[in-house]
Design a protein around this motif. Structure first.
Motif, PDB file in Angstrom:
ATOM      1  N   VAL A   1      33.095  31.804  34.582  1.00 12.71           N
ATOM      2  CA  VAL A   1      32.967  32.849  35.593  1.00 12.71           C
ATOM      3  C   VAL A   1      31.663  33.625  35.409  1.00 12.71           C
ATOM      4  O   VAL A   1      30.924  33.876  36.367  1.00 12.71           O
TER       5      VAL A   1
ATOM      6  N   VAL B   1      42.706  35.178  33.606  1.00  9.52           N
ATOM      7  CA  VAL B   1      43.242  33.851  33.287  1.00  9.52           C
ATOM      8  C   VAL B   1      43.492  33.714  31.786  1.00  9.52           C
ATOM      9  O   VAL B   1      44.340  32.947  31.358  1.00  9.52           O
TER      10      VAL B   1
ATOM     11  N   LEU C   1      34.998  39.024  37.997  1.00  7.38           N
ATOM     12  CA  LEU C   1      35.292  39.010  36.560  1.00  7.38           C
ATOM     13  C   LEU C   1      36.794  39.045  36.297  1.00  7.38           C
ATOM     14  O   LEU C   1      37.257  38.547  35.266  1.00  7.38           O
TER      15      LEU C   1
ATOM     16  N   THR D   1      36.180  32.189  30.637  1.00  3.10           N
ATOM     17  CA  THR D   1      35.432  33.429  30.876  1.00  3.10           C
ATOM     18  C   THR D   1      33.951  33.127  31.084  1.00  3.10           C
ATOM     19  O   THR D   1      33.317  33.659  31.993  1.00  3.10           O
TER      20      THR D   1
ATOM     21  N   ILE E   1      38.892  37.327  37.684  1.00  6.21           N
ATOM     22  CA  ILE E   1      39.302  35.926  37.589  1.00  6.21           C
ATOM     23  C   ILE E   1      39.183  35.449  36.146  1.00  6.21           C
ATOM     24  O   ILE E   1      40.108  34.875  35.578  1.00  6.21           O
ATOM     25  N   GLY E   2      38.008  35.721  35.558  1.00  9.18           N
ATOM     26  CA  GLY E   2      37.732  35.216  34.219  1.00  9.18           C
ATOM     27  C   GLY E   2      38.570  35.858  33.134  1.00  9.18           C
ATOM     28  O   GLY E   2      39.039  35.183  32.214  1.00  9.18           O
ATOM     29  N   THR E   3      38.780  37.171  33.231  1.00  6.53           N
ATOM     30  CA  THR E   3      39.516  37.837  32.153  1.00  6.53           C
ATOM     31  C   THR E   3      41.022  37.681  32.357  1.00  6.53           C
ATOM     32  O   THR E   3      41.771  37.575  31.398  1.00  6.53           O
TER      33      THR E   3
END
Lengths: 615, 294
Positions: free
Chosen positions: B242, A522, A516, B239, A518-520
């Motif tokens: 992912v 970026v 996660l 987001t 990675i997702g937040t």
């Protein structure tokens, strides 16, 4: 052009350091991790993995409490009830709680049914024949005993679970799980440890008593708090453990000790109040400081008359030759039967001795210590002996109440004493209301094993590729996309690097948290990029670079702070069930805000004006 | 570009913009009344089935299939070992099994594993959260929400902005709860963790919008909002990439529950931020700008 910037250097330095800390090529590969993770485990030697990945132990604990149903006589039931509770508390040294017919704690109102005059009392002892007969001896002529059964109320069970959680995993770093299994059973699960190691963590019950002149003056409840131990300034290999007493306790202690300098004050933890010591007579030849007082049936520490003349170890004891039970010992044990329930063995006895022990006793060996006197003290639960300093005795004699006292612990080395003191402190601050016993223990395999690990690695790879693709489609600009992805990967590595030096276990949720990140993470790069790119739109008034970066950071900080608070809240939830996840997320945010954001802002501001001037 | 996702910000009236998220919220409020959010094992406990004394290590997958078929619920199977013999622990979501089911399960496991039924133990397993820690959990969530409100307030210090942001964040949580009820995602520590993360995420997009419109240097408020939305959408899409990868590719219930909440929340956050909050922010800015223009 970039290398002069300190953030870029700092980030690259941290990435190298983190890679080394995660990889740790100088550390041997964990065998259990290798079984699950295959070759990946060779590159992640610095990370600790949890029960889901490497397995651990699972132990079922039984809480030794029982519900005693009594029928109160119709005349003055309230008084009788109180009397029964007092007797059980004082003579069996157990906590007494009123429960209702469904086994739930009665927190207000009458503790018994006024119509039927039936009361149910929870006591912190198992429902064995021995317990039952001593209860009958105590209260049999006051009330009618209907039944006794092994049971524990939900409140007591929850209380025990909370205390044990604090004991085995106070910071949540071990990833221990404790939950009730209905009735009096509790499930205890802990990663990496063998069942034997897991058991050690559970520790003892932790009931404190302090005796002065062979009278109990203080109990666990008289202690308000125990402070961290510190090495003694006066004695070598000695550690002092300060504690504070309640007003009531301090006054009682003052009354007992006033004007008695150098008198021994004996501290017991988990004194076997229901036990009798049976010792091998031959050990008496090895005693130096102790003697055996055969008329009192107790061991006695010798001392100067001016210092109170020594003290008794407050557990009855009787000696016998090791191949046959002497008549004196047999007579003593028979007399104590019904009052005492356990026999604690000091010495190696023949089967004949064990066989002739009267019925109603359970028999236990006391783990042997090299020094016979230590062995005896251990059997009695005698933890330490403090003496009252002349100054303190004087203060007492003057009528002063001193609330802050210290337990001194002397061992072979100061480290050993410190370890002992810390252990004692944990026990003193968290006394269990009931005893616990171990019902079953097993080692458990990784919960989801290699399959899960492969899945999470794939999810990570797909996430990276997917995010990279989205970024490229949005900006259609290879350099900036590579910069965003680079910052993201740096963030991932630094987060894992910090996690590798923290004592937290990587488990299912933690690995999910890593992905996660990675997702937040970026997202902040996107905010910065867009803020910088706005400059490239024609006919727009152009604020300075610093102003734009500042504005981007404002957005990032607002969200980061909120998530920080939310994750701190999550870390406390359910005693750390998701604490590891919260920590990983926290780390991810901190790394992102403090390191990779400024890093990316520097890199991007070098790339973006470049394009605008070209276009 | 053929498709302009920010068209509503440029052309719609604020009232029309706000209508969509409010209608969605209404729908989810109703669905919360119709469906219940199931309580997960963390909150209500489950069943622990223990098999001990096996000579060889059994196949975990077979047992998983058998147990989930018999119990009609999701189960977790774990291999155990002690003193050279093997065992299996099965954790299931069901609680208080009837005697019939219990017996059937014991016999089926005994048959499959070739052991006698008395080697199978069935326990009602309590929740990870004791009553004491449930109280702590409630306090933790309340504390996080208050802290969030304070942080938002310190950042903007304007009643209308702060309350519209808080409403927008609240709507995200409401929509996510509604989805959980409809899709039967249980409330567990993992889904609570998802909610706590969602709060941070919602703040992210809402602060982005408000900062851009309030402190934007050039362009009309609507242009500012549209520009911010492009950034916000990119964030939401990365987001979601992912989250969806994690959700689809892993089989762990913990991660599934966590990501479901976040996926629902992030999707509806797009609507709540860029329709609801945008409508308030734009109309407020317009009202304020009139006297300046005069």
């Amino acid at each position: 052009m970039l290398s002069k910037d300190k953030y870029v250097l700092l980030t690259l330095f941290l990435v190298v350091l983190s890679t080394l800390s995660i990889w740790r090529p100088w550390v041997p590969v964990d065998e259990r991790a290798e079984n699950t993770m295959g070759v990946v485990s060779h590159f992640t030697r610095g990370l600790n993995f949890g029960v889901d990945i490497v397995g651990g132990s699972r132990i079922i604990l039984a809480l030794e409490a029982s519900h005693l149903t009594i029928h109160l006589p119709p005349d003055d039931p309230e008084n009788k009830y109180r009397k029964v509770c007092e007797l059980l508390e004082d003579r069996l040294f157990t906590r007494v709680l009123p429960v209702d017919a469904e086994g739930k704690l009665i927190s207000s109102g009458l503790p018994y049914d006024p119509v039927t005059n039936i009361a149910i009392i929870e006591i912190g002892l198992p429902a064995t024949g021995g317990v039952l007969s001593s209860i009958e001896n105590l209260i049999g002529d006051l009330v009618e005993i209907v039944k006794i059964e092994n049971a524990v109320c939900g409140d007591t069970r929850d209380e025990v679970i909370e205390i044990l959680k604090n004991r085995v995993d106070p910071t949540g770093t071990r990833g221990a799980v404790l939950k009730s299994l209905g009735a009096n059973l509790v499930l205890y699960e802990i990663p990496e440890l063998t069942p034997q190691e897991a058991e050690v963590l559970l520790g003892r019950r932790g009931e404190l008593e302090i005796f002065f002149e062979n009278q109990r003056v203080l109990q666990g409840g008289d202690i308000i708090r125990v402070d961290p131990p510190h090495p003694s300034l006066e004695k070598t290999n000695t550690v002092e453990l300060p504690f504070r007493l309640t007003d009531d306790g301090a006054e009682r202690f003052r009354n007992a000790a006033a004007g008695k300098p150098n008198y021994p004050t004996v501290v017991y933890v988990d004194r076997p109040k229901d036990g009798v010591i049976l010792f091998d007579e031959s050990i008496l030849d090895h005693l130096h400081r102790f003697t055996y007082d055969s008329s009192a049936y107790m061991f006695k520490a010798t001392g100067m008359p001016s210092e109170g003349g020594g003290y008794y170890l407050q557990v009855p004891a009787v000696g016998t030759p090791k191949d046959a039970l002497s008549t004196d010992a047999l007579r003593f044990l028979e007399a104590q039967s019904g009052i005492k329930l356990r026999i604690l063995l000091i010495g190696e006895f023949s089967q004949r001795v064990i066989g002739s022990i009267p019925k109603g006793y359970s028999v236990e060996n006391v783990a042997r210590l090299t020094e016979v006197e230590d062995w005896i003290k251990q059997a009695c639960g005698c933890e330490s002996v403090i003496t009252i300093s002349p100054a303190l005795a004087q203060e007492f004699a003057e009528g002063k109440v001193v609330r802050d006292l210290e337990i001194t612990i002397t061992r072979a080395s100061v480290e050993e004493a410190m370890r002992e003191a810390k252990n004692l402190r944990t026990i003193l601050t968290q006394t269990l209301p009931v005893s616990i016993s171990i019902e079953g223990e097993t080692a458990i395999e990784p919960r989801l094993g290699s399959m899960f690990f492969k899945e999470i690695v794939w999810a990570g790879i797909i996430s990276l590729v997917g995010v990279g693709l989205v970024i490229y489609l949005r900006y259609r600009w290879l350099r900036i996309s590579l910069a965003i992805m680079g910052a993201m990967i740096c963030e991932l590595i630094i987060t894992l690097g910090i996690a590798s030096v923290l004592p937290y276990n990587m488990d299912l949720a933690e690995l999910g948290g890593v992905i996660l990140v990675i997702g937040t993470g970026v997202d902040s790069q996107i905010i910065i990029t867009d803020e910088l790119m706005r400059e490239m739109i024609p006919f727009v008034r152009r604020p300075s670079m610093t102003e734009r970066i500042k504005r981007a950071f404002r957005v990032i900080w607002g969200s980061a702070l909120t998530t920080l608070v939310a994750m701190i809240a999550l870390a406390t939830l359910g005693f750390g069930a998701m604490r590891g996840f919260a920590i990983i997320t926290l780390l991810g945010i901190l790394v992102s805000v403090l390191i990779t954001r400024p890093f990316y802002a520097r890199v991007a501001s070098n790339i973006i004006p470049g394009k605008s001037s070209m276009g | 570009m053929g498709l302009d996702l920010t068209r509503h910000l440029k052309e719609w009236s604020p009232r029309r913009m706000a209508l969509i998220p409010l209608a969605i919220a209404l729908f989810f409020s109703c669905s919360l009344l119709v469906f219940n959010i199931p309580l997960g094992r963390d909150f209500r406990g489950g069943t622990l089935i223990q098999v001990r004394g096996l000579e060889t290590a059994p196949s975990v997958e077979n047992i998983q299939l058998l147990a989930s078929h018999l119990l009609g619920a999701s189960v977790e199977v774990q291999l155990t070992e002690y003193g050279g013999t093997f065992g299996v622990d099965i954790e299931a979501d069901n609680r208080d099994l009837s005697d019939g089911v219990r017996e059937e399960l014991e016999n089926a496991l005994a048959n499959t594993l070739g052991i006698s039924a008395d080697k199978v133990g069935v326990y009602n397993m309590g929740s990870v959260l004791t009553e004491i820690s449930k109280g702590q959990a409630k306090n933790a969530i309340i504390a996080a929400s208050i802290a969030m409100a304070i942080i938002v307030f310190i950042n903007f210090r304007r009643g209308v902005l702060v309350s519209s942001m808080l409403v927008s964040i609240g709507l995200d949580a409401l929509d996510a709860l509604g989805c959980m009820a409809i899709f039967g995602v249980p409330l567990s520590i993992a889904s609570v963790a998802g909610f706590l993360m969602l709060i941070g995420y919602s703040v992210d997009t809402n602060v982005l919008l408000v900062t851009q419109v309030e402190r934007g240097i050039s362009g009309t408020p609507r242009e500012q909002a549209a520009s911010a939305m492009k950034t916000g959408l990119t964030m939401s899409i990365t987001t979601l990439t992912v989250l969806i990868a994690l959700n689809i590719l892993t089989t762990s219930p913990t991660i599934a529950e966590l990501t479901y909440v976040l996926i629902f929340g992030v999707i509806f956050d797009i609507i709540n931020t860029w329709f609801f909050n945008a409508s308030v922010v734009i109309s407020r800015k317009k009202r304020r700008e009139i006297p300046v223009a005069l």
